[in-house]
Enzyme design. Structure first.
Site, mmCIF file in Angstrom:
data_model
loop_
_atom_site.group_PDB
_atom_site.id
_atom_site.type_symbol
_atom_site.label_atom_id
_atom_site.label_comp_id
_atom_site.label_asym_id
_atom_site.label_seq_id
_atom_site.Cartn_x
_atom_site.Cartn_y
_atom_site.Cartn_z
ATOM 1 N N HIS A 180 5.727 -6.332 -10.743
ATOM 2 C CA HIS A 180 5.655 -5.934 -9.338
ATOM 3 C C HIS A 180 4.917 -6.927 -8.454
ATOM 4 C CE1 HIS A 180 5.780 -3.058 -6.028
ATOM 5 N NE2 HIS A 180 4.491 -3.253 -5.826
ATOM 6 N N GLY A 201 0.847 -1.177 0.000
ATOM 7 C CA GLY A 201 0.000 0.000 0.000
ATOM 8 C C GLY A 201 0.896 1.245 0.000
ATOM 9 N N SER A 254 6.804 -4.219 -1.661
ATOM 10 C CA SER A 254 6.362 -2.880 -2.030
ATOM 11 C C SER A 254 6.416 -1.990 -0.784
ATOM 12 C CB SER A 254 4.958 -2.957 -2.643
ATOM 13 O OG SER A 254 4.621 -1.754 -3.300
#
Length: 319
Positions: free
Chosen positions: A296, A46, A113
């Protein structure tokens, strides 16, 4: 060529609950795998994302005891999409409360991430608590990464989608999308707020996929997901993820003694390989795997293969 590893069957949680971490926040958590086996904690992306059933399958459930949780304001945690008392430092303290709740002295820290950002920040704050660090899609929260995502970088790869992203903003706000989105996402116009959230989340959904994925875009377009993702991600990026510029690289000496693996997609348009490469230069001991056909998402075949080989290795299972 060695056959690529795939997800283990996703086990059902053997325990779930809500943890009151103070400041008005309660976090949803679940534990999967084998009680008493090798401890691990999963830090989702996020900011503003959440956890899913598939993510449980990144470890052998017979060899691990895994805690997955939803960060402040995310998913089933309450209050939903809240920005109050929601900083990186709060999340680091939350992880420690969860570790103590589980009764673990140490555990494997695993994140991709934004989860890689939080994994590095947590491990540097509490290096004595990490047995290993497994990272995917490195993001430092430094200015060049914001410029890549919201000014010139990903916009060169997806100019059509970037135009859609900017279209919800007034023309005089398009040079600084993070600030312009903030005004809408924290405003009183609920229709404009949802429109902006969907545009923000769609841009995220576009940049995280190597190939077009209607399923991924549909997930990000869901109003519940879009509002949390857009509000919380924008909040963190507006405050530089509550980190000093260059902080995670500057403090890497605190974790160099901890075994680590980085799995990075060569064609990652969300968190390009530059950051993973810079982390490897500062942390020579870490194993860096650049996946030649990877983007990703954790679920891409080459990325997933690297992650599961890492968790298997640290559990004592041959690669």
């Amino acid at each position: 060529m060695t056959e690529r590893r795939t997800l283990y069957p996703s086990p059902e949680p053997y325990e779930t609950g809500m943890l009151d971490v103070g400041d008005g926040h309660s976090l949803y958590w679940e534990r999967v795998g084998t009680p008493g086996a090798k401890p691990a904690v999963f830090l989702h992306g996020g900011p503003g994302g959440g956890i899913s059933e598939g993510q449980r399958g990144q470890w052998n459930p017979e060899l691990y005891d895994i805690l997955l949780f939803e960060q402040r304001g995310c998913g089933r945690s309450t209050p939903f999409a809240s920005l109050e008392n929601n900083t990186t430092q709060h999340l680091i303290a939350d992880i420690e409360k969860l570790r103590e709740m589980c009764g673990h002295e140490k555990w494997q820290v695993f994140g991709g991430s934004w989860g890689s950002t939080l994994s590095l920040a947590y491990s540097q704050a509490h290096p004595e608590r990490a047995t290993e660090i497994i990272l995917r899609g490195i993001f430092f929260g430094d200015q060049y990464e914001y410029d890549w995502l919201f000014k010139k970088g990903a916009s060169e790869i997806y100019p059509d989608e970037f135009m859609k992203f900017l279209a919800v903003l007034p023309e005089d706000g398009r040079d600084d999308p993070i600030t312009a989105f903030h005004h809408i996402l924290t405003g009183d116009d609920e229709d404009k707020k949802l429109e902006a959230a969907r545009a923000w989340a769609r841009w995220e959904g576009v940049t995280v996929t190597l190939l077009p994925s209607e399923e991924t875009l549909a997930h990000f377009d869901d109003p519940h997901q879009a509002i949390a993702m857009a509000r919380i991600e924008n909040h963190y990026m507006r405050h530089n993820c509550f980190l000093d510029e260059g902080q995670l690289l500057a403090n890497v000496d605190r974790i160099r003694h901890i075994p680590g693996v980085i799995v990075q997609g060569r064609h990652d348009s969300c968190t390009p390989p530059r950051s993973a490469w810079e982390l490897k230069q500062a942390w020579p001991e870490v194993e860096l795997n650049i996946v030649p056909d990877g983007g990703h998402l954790y679920s891409e075949p080459g990325i997933l293969d690297g992650l599961i080989r890492a968790t298997d290795h640290f559990a004592g299972k041959d690669r």
